[in-house]
Design an enzyme around this catalytic site. Structure first.
Site, PDB file in Angstrom:
ATOM      1  N   ASP A  42      -1.758  11.546  -2.157  1.00  0.00           N
ATOM      2  CA  ASP A  42      -2.623  12.536  -1.504  1.00  0.00           C
ATOM      3  C   ASP A  42      -3.242  11.945  -0.228  1.00  0.00           C
ATOM      4  O   ASP A  42      -2.965  10.798   0.136  1.00  0.00           O
ATOM      5  CB  ASP A  42      -3.685  13.069  -2.486  1.00  0.00           C
ATOM      6  CG  ASP A  42      -4.683  12.000  -2.928  1.00  0.00           C
ATOM      7  OD1 ASP A  42      -4.764  10.922  -2.295  1.00  0.00           O
ATOM      8  OD2 ASP A  42      -5.392  12.243  -3.925  1.00  0.00           O
ATOM      9  N   GLU A  66      -4.627   8.613  -0.372  1.00  0.00           N
ATOM     10  CA  GLU A  66      -3.641   7.600  -0.737  1.00  0.00           C
ATOM     11  C   GLU A  66      -3.665   7.304  -2.229  1.00  0.00           C
ATOM     12  O   GLU A  66      -3.507   6.165  -2.641  1.00  0.00           O
ATOM     13  CB  GLU A  66      -3.863   6.314   0.083  1.00  0.00           C
ATOM     14  CG  GLU A  66      -4.389   6.618   1.485  1.00  0.00           C
ATOM     15  CD  GLU A  66      -3.769   5.816   2.585  1.00  0.00           C
ATOM     16  OE1 GLU A  66      -2.662   6.186   2.959  1.00  0.00           O
ATOM     17  OE2 GLU A  66      -4.398   4.857   3.034  1.00  0.00           O
ATOM     18  N   TRP A 118       0.841  -1.201   0.000  1.00  0.00           N
ATOM     19  CA  TRP A 118       0.000   0.000   0.000  1.00  0.00           C
ATOM     20  C   TRP A 118       0.879   1.256   0.000  1.00  0.00           C
ATOM     21  O   TRP A 118       1.891   1.283   0.714  1.00  0.00           O
ATOM     22  CB  TRP A 118      -0.870  -0.036   1.267  1.00  0.00           C
ATOM     23  CG  TRP A 118      -2.132   0.760   1.186  1.00  0.00           C
ATOM     24  CD1 TRP A 118      -2.511   1.597   0.179  1.00  0.00           C
ATOM     25  CD2 TRP A 118      -3.164   0.778   2.159  1.00  0.00           C
ATOM     26  NE1 TRP A 118      -3.735   2.140   0.481  1.00  0.00           N
ATOM     27  CE2 TRP A 118      -4.153   1.654   1.676  1.00  0.00           C
ATOM     28  CE3 TRP A 118      -3.362   0.156   3.400  1.00  0.00           C
ATOM     29  CZ2 TRP A 118      -5.328   1.910   2.394  1.00  0.00           C
ATOM     30  CZ3 TRP A 118      -4.516   0.401   4.103  1.00  0.00           C
ATOM     31  CH2 TRP A 118      -5.501   1.278   3.606  1.00  0.00           C
ATOM     32  N   GLU A 177     -17.440   5.393   7.705  1.00  0.00           N
ATOM     33  CA  GLU A 177     -16.594   6.284   6.894  1.00  0.00           C
ATOM     34  C   GLU A 177     -17.442   7.022   5.875  1.00  0.00           C
ATOM     35  O   GLU A 177     -17.341   8.239   5.703  1.00  0.00           O
ATOM     36  CB  GLU A 177     -15.545   5.440   6.166  1.00  0.00           C
ATOM     37  CG  GLU A 177     -14.748   6.186   5.121  1.00  0.00           C
ATOM     38  CD  GLU A 177     -13.843   5.237   4.339  1.00  0.00           C
ATOM     39  OE1 GLU A 177     -12.643   5.203   4.619  1.00  0.00           O
ATOM     40  OE2 GLU A 177     -14.332   4.507   3.451  1.00  0.00           O
TER      41      GLU A 177
END
Ligand code: BGC
Length: 364
Positions: free
Chosen positions: A161, A164, A109, A323
């Site tokens: 950013d 991600e 990641w 979220e």
């Protein structure tokens, strides 16, 4: 759920999901988020400071300092490579998220993200201002200086950013975090070199990240000229005004940016950006809180209150905030794909709870 009840739930969800060493897990029930991010963590700690939970915030800031304390030699190598104009691979930079026991995340990641480091310096400074505990500066000095050296040198490097993504570009919201961190610490310790760098970052944003009278999502450098790379807006551009103060809430460029956020990304809640495909690009609670907070600072109490109520209406029966919600998807097929890949969107997300607390606190 009533506001007071959700405030209490939010505090207790954040507290009970803070590792004894200090890291906040981004979401305890969503396996890909089983890390502590510098970005999420700082905004969570700052919310905790605002509601009087200063020991929780202190524990987080100390934990980050502990994680960074052994990074001096790594940062020195990076600084040396920069000075020698050597190529630095993205994987060599500091990470953006850490395991809760402090280990680096070595997964595939994307890692190179500067916003969390700037935010961390800013949040720590706010914490010291709120608590008056200046002794922390001495206690955490080693890690503070590692962060300062890192940001002062690499602030203009392209990096992932805050979502991600887009690692080849430079993002004004990321620069705002760097600006906020250097300026806050520079003012607290009266360090002119930090204040000069902060003002350079601000000038860069105002010179290169404005297009048609408003801020853009990302810029890049082509043949030594900085140009917009992604000309649309991103809701994270709100950070330029709040909390980092690159510009005032009523600055004409900011007002025009927010007009675009409203026309492109606002339904009842706020989406991240037009081409967002993550879970189909739903409405994010934390961004809706940010927008509400911005409206409050502009003097639009009613709109801020509406945002608060919308967020509260998304809490489940246990008082947990997700979220994002898939009410107004930009790309429904992408939602189904993510569902098959990772399950339902993160719930609870500690950062959503934190921003609910910030908005609620701003309305008091
Ligand atoms: C978001 C990041 C966030 C992470 C953990 C990602 O989906 O894009 O901003 O740090 O989740 O909450």
């Amino acid at each position: 759920m009533q506001r007071e009840q959700l405030i209490n739930h939010s505090i207790s969800i954040i507290r009970s999901n803070q590792h004894p060493r200090g890291g906040y897990i981004a979401s305890p029930l969503f396996p890909p988020y089983a890390y502590s991010w510098l970005r999420d963590g700082t905004f969570i700690a700052n919310a905790m400071d605002r509601v009087g939970q200063t020991e929780s915030a202190a524990l987080f800031y100390k934990w980050v300092a502990g994680v960074l304390a052994n990074k001096r030699s790594r940062v020195d190598i990076l600084l040396q490579k920069h000075a020698n104009k050597e190529w630095i691979d993205r994987s060599e930079f500091l990470g953006t998220r850490y395991h809760l026991d402090g280990r680096d995340d070595v997964s595939e990641w994307g890692h190179f993200q500067l916003d969390g480091y700037g935010a961390w310096l800013w949040g720590l400074t706010e914490h010291i201002k709120i608590t008056g505990n200046r002794a922390l500066l001495k206690e955490l000095r080693e890690s503070i200086e590692i962060t300062v050296d890192y940001l002062m040198t690499f602030w203009h490097y392209p990096n992932f950013d805050c979502w991600e993504e887009f690692p080849d570009y430079v993002h004004p919201a990321t620069l705002a975090c760097v600006y906020g961190g250097l300026k806050a610490l520079g003012e607290l310790e009266q360090r002119s070199e930090l204040l000069e760098k902060a003002s350079m970052v601000k000038d860069f944003i105002l010179r290169h990240c404005v297009y048609e009278g408003r801020f853009v999502k990302s810029v890049h450098c082509i043949n030594e000229i900085w140009k917009p790379a992604l000309t649309g807006v991103d809701a994270s551009l709100l950070w330029l005004a709040l909390p980092f103060g690159v510009c005032e809430v009523n600055d004409p460029v900011m007002l025009k940016t927010v007009e675009h956020i409203e026309s492109e990304l606002k339904h009842e809640g706020i989406q991240r950006y037009v081409d967002d495909r993550y879970y189909g690009g739903g409405e994010w609670l934390l961004l809706t809180a940010w927008y509400g907070w911005y409206q409050k600072e502009l003097g639009n109490h009613q709109e801020a209150q509406r945002c608060l109520e919308w967020i509260m209406s998304k809490a489940d029966e246990l008082g947990r905030l997700p979220e994002q919600v898939p009410d107004q998807l930009r790309e429904p097929s992408a939602y189904t794909e993510w569902l098959a890949k990772c399950g339902e969107p993160a719930l609870p997300l500690l950062w959503s709870h934190a921003m609910f607390l910030v908005l609620s606190d701003s309305l008091d």
